[in-house]
Design a protein around this motif. Structure first.
Motif, PDB file in Angstrom:
ATOM      1  N   GLU A 110     -33.361  28.288 -11.999  1.00 15.73           N
ATOM      2  CA  GLU A 110     -33.313  28.163 -13.516  1.00 15.73           C
ATOM      3  C   GLU A 110     -34.496  27.980 -14.283  1.00 15.73           C
ATOM      4  OE1 GLU A 110     -30.225  25.188 -13.971  1.00 15.73           O
ATOM      5  OE2 GLU A 110     -28.797  25.899 -12.665  1.00 15.73           O
ATOM      6  N   SER A 111     -35.473  27.265 -13.528  1.00 18.42           N
ATOM      7  CA  SER A 111     -36.718  26.885 -14.279  1.00 18.42           C
ATOM      8  C   SER A 111     -37.480  28.267 -14.859  1.00 18.42           C
ATOM      9  CB  SER A 111     -37.519  26.361 -13.563  1.00 18.42           C
ATOM     10  OG  SER A 111     -37.124  24.972 -13.079  1.00 18.42           O
ATOM     11  N   LEU A 112     -37.259  29.372 -13.984  1.00 18.44           N
ATOM     12  CA  LEU A 112     -37.968  30.558 -14.475  1.00 18.44           C
ATOM     13  C   LEU A 112     -37.484  31.141 -15.745  1.00 18.44           C
ATOM     14  CD1 LEU A 112     -37.479  33.227 -11.324  1.00 18.44           C
ATOM     15  CD2 LEU A 112     -39.561  32.515 -12.376  1.00 18.44           C
ATOM     16  N   ILE A 113     -36.417  30.646 -16.292  1.00 19.01           N
ATOM     17  CA  ILE A 113     -35.947  31.075 -17.501  1.00 19.01           C
ATOM     18  C   ILE A 113     -36.464  30.427 -18.861  1.00 19.01           C
ATOM     19  CG2 ILE A 113     -33.882  31.344 -19.153  1.00 19.01           C
ATOM     20  CD1 ILE A 113     -33.845  33.026 -16.559  1.00 19.01           C
ATOM     21  N   ASP A 114     -36.858  29.109 -18.468  1.00 19.18           N
ATOM     22  CA  ASP A 114     -37.590  28.319 -19.125  1.00 19.18           C
ATOM     23  C   ASP A 114     -39.030  28.527 -19.542  1.00 19.18           C
ATOM     24  OD1 ASP A 114     -35.380  26.533 -19.941  1.00 19.18           O
ATOM     25  OD2 ASP A 114     -35.560  25.585 -17.863  1.00 19.18           O
ATOM     26  N   LEU A 115     -39.634  28.859 -18.244  1.00 15.98           N
ATOM     27  CA  LEU A 115     -40.931  29.538 -18.348  1.00 15.98           C
ATOM     28  C   LEU A 115     -41.013  30.633 -18.999  1.00 15.98           C
ATOM     29  CD1 LEU A 115     -41.887  28.518 -14.728  1.00 15.98           C
ATOM     30  CD2 LEU A 115     -42.803  27.569 -16.583  1.00 15.98           C
ATOM     31  N   ALA A 116     -40.185  31.712 -18.911  1.00 11.25           N
ATOM     32  CA  ALA A 116     -40.143  32.834 -19.737  1.00 11.25           C
ATOM     33  C   ALA A 116     -40.186  32.615 -21.072  1.00 11.25           C
ATOM     34  CB  ALA A 116     -39.347  33.921 -19.185  1.00 11.25           C
ATOM     35  N   LEU A 117     -39.235  31.816 -21.446  1.00  9.16           N
ATOM     36  CA  LEU A 117     -39.090  31.421 -22.925  1.00  9.16           C
ATOM     37  C   LEU A 117     -40.517  31.015 -23.398  1.00  9.16           C
ATOM     38  CD1 LEU A 117     -37.280  31.103 -25.557  1.00  9.16           C
ATOM     39  CD2 LEU A 117     -36.561  29.177 -24.913  1.00  9.16           C
ATOM     40  N   ALA A 118     -41.012  30.195 -22.817  1.00  9.24           N
ATOM     41  CA  ALA A 118     -42.299  29.298 -23.400  1.00  9.24           C
ATOM     42  C   ALA A 118     -43.436  30.374 -23.280  1.00  9.24           C
ATOM     43  CB  ALA A 118     -42.880  28.247 -22.328  1.00  9.24           C
ATOM     44  N   ALA A 119     -43.370  31.306 -22.316  1.00  6.85           N
ATOM     45  CA  ALA A 119     -44.524  32.074 -22.284  1.00  6.85           C
ATOM     46  C   ALA A 119     -44.317  33.425 -23.290  1.00  6.85           C
ATOM     47  CB  ALA A 119     -44.683  33.007 -20.715  1.00  6.85           C
ATOM     48  N   ALA A 120     -43.046  33.807 -23.805  1.00  9.37           N
ATOM     49  CA  ALA A 120     -42.841  34.933 -24.451  1.00  9.37           C
ATOM     50  C   ALA A 120     -43.308  35.000 -25.727  1.00  9.37           C
ATOM     51  CB  ALA A 120     -41.096  35.120 -24.761  1.00  9.37           C
ATOM     52  N   SER A 121     -44.241  35.795 -25.987  1.00  8.67           N
ATOM     53  CA  SER A 121     -44.827  35.923 -27.512  1.00  8.67           C
ATOM     54  C   SER A 121     -43.966  36.955 -28.220  1.00  8.67           C
ATOM     55  CB  SER A 121     -46.178  36.390 -27.156  1.00  8.67           C
ATOM     56  OG  SER A 121     -46.476  37.544 -26.646  1.00  8.67           O
ATOM     57  N   ASN A 122     -43.502  37.898 -27.548  1.00 13.52           N
ATOM     58  CA  ASN A 122     -42.726  39.185 -28.024  1.00 13.52           C
ATOM     59  C   ASN A 122     -41.508  38.836 -27.410  1.00 13.52           C
ATOM     60  OD1 ASN A 122     -41.481  41.126 -29.027  1.00 13.52           O
ATOM     61  ND2 ASN A 122     -42.894  42.626 -28.131  1.00 13.52           N
ATOM     62  N   ALA A 123     -40.639  38.098 -28.243  1.00 10.02           N
ATOM     63  CA  ALA A 123     -39.204  37.889 -27.623  1.00 10.02           C
ATOM     64  C   ALA A 123     -38.054  39.057 -27.924  1.00 10.02           C
ATOM     65  CB  ALA A 123     -38.695  36.592 -28.165  1.00 10.02           C
ATOM     66  N   SER A 124     -38.705  40.170 -28.824  1.00 17.50           N
ATOM     67  CA  SER A 124     -37.735  41.076 -29.249  1.00 17.50           C
ATOM     68  C   SER A 124     -37.707  42.200 -28.309  1.00 17.50           C
ATOM     69  CB  SER A 124     -38.103  41.378 -30.645  1.00 17.50           C
ATOM     70  OG  SER A 124     -39.220  41.750 -30.694  1.00 17.50           O
TER      71      SER A 124
END
Length: 295
Positions: A110-124
């Motif tokens: 589940e933590s992968l999702i939180d890490l991805a969100l924190a790392a995402a500069s381009n969320a679109s």
């Protein structure tokens, strides 16, 4: 499961007591019985804790009690995971359908999702979930990156069928695209355009597989577990190939096994196309996730 399988509360109460006793005798957690009853009998935690259902005239099961009992015997004797009996497992805020064609999504993932969100500069942009299995990571990404398009790949058609069903049931069918194939291969048409890639690849060394719990080694798909001689075959491939698929600044994020962090960091450094390489621990303090950006 359209049919209604009705039994009395007393019958179910008697079955539950026997099932808990058998669980304790075979080193299985008693709470698994209640977890199963939450799913197949629609009971809630309070009714189970107070045992108030004992007095109910009837309870509707999703399957006949005989069948439930046969499956529970397989849990005790064959170590069949309880998630496969229920056909579902909780993951983040979702209830995700699972079968023996897919790995059971683990809480630490589940933590992968939180890490991805924190790392995402381009969320679109375009994001990839490589080796999607039940679709858990793709669903998690679609949930936290509402403007992104998620591309989920798996080698197994059986796994993809489950992942697609999960996406439809949970309302993400229009946001996730599914592809059969090996890692990046089906996504060649988007080469160089990905904002991020997330993967929970097979990372168990082949020789370690027989030492895993029987629940895992005897019932979960080996395709999703076996990472080759040192467990890093798939991770090496993802480190090597991903730069040609990611945009500059694109996110590269994987889960790995305890003890692999130093080697994975070194592989990322030596590849030469990554920067800001980071290792993150899971909630138990184990170095479990590697994150890097395409330079």
């Amino acid at each position: 499961m359209g049919e209604k399988h009705l039994i009395s509360g007393l019958q179910l109460w008697q079955w539950r007591n026997a099932a808990i006793k058998a669980a304790l005798a075979t080193d299985i957690l008693a709470r698994e019985v209640d977890w199963l009853l939450l799913e197949v009998a629609g009971l809630d935690r309070l009714a189970l804790r107070l045992e108030s259902f004992k007095n109910w005239p009837q309870i509707q099961l999703q399957l006949p009690l005989e069948e439930l009992d046969q499956l529970w015997q397989r849990r005790l004797n064959d170590r069949l995971p309880v998630q496969y009996i229920a056909g579902v497992t909780p993951w983040r805020q979702f209830n995700i359908a699972v079968s023996s064609a897919v790995l059971i999504p683990r809480p630490e993932t589940e933590s992968l999702i939180d890490l991805a969100l924190a790392a995402a500069s381009n969320a679109s942009g375009h994001w990839a979930d490589l080796g999607t299995g039940s679709g858990a990571i793709a669903l998690g990404l679609a949930d936290v990156l509402p403007k992104a398009t998620i591309h989920a790949v798996d080698y197994s058609l059986e796994a993809l069928a489950i992942a697609q069903a999960n996406a439809e049931n949970l309302g993400f069918a229009d946001r996730i695209r599914f592809y059969q194939g090996s890692w990046w291969e089906p996504l060649a048409f988007l080469k160089g355009q990905f904002s991020g890639m997330v993967s929970n690849p097979p990372y168990i060394p082949t020789s370690t597989l027989p030492t895993l719990q029987p629940e895992v080694v005897n019932h979960e798909p080996h395709l999703a577990l076996d990472g080759g001689a040192d467990g890093l075959d798939c991770i090496r491939h993802l480190i090597e190939i991903s730069p040609s698929y990611l945009q500059p600044g694109g996110v590269w994020l994987i889960e790995m096994m305890a003890g692999q962090a130093d080697l994975v960091r070194e592989l990322l450094q030596n590849q030469g196309s990554y920067c800001k390489i980071q290792i993150h621990a899971d909630l138990a303090g184990i170095e479990r996730f590697a994150l890097a950006y395409k330079s």
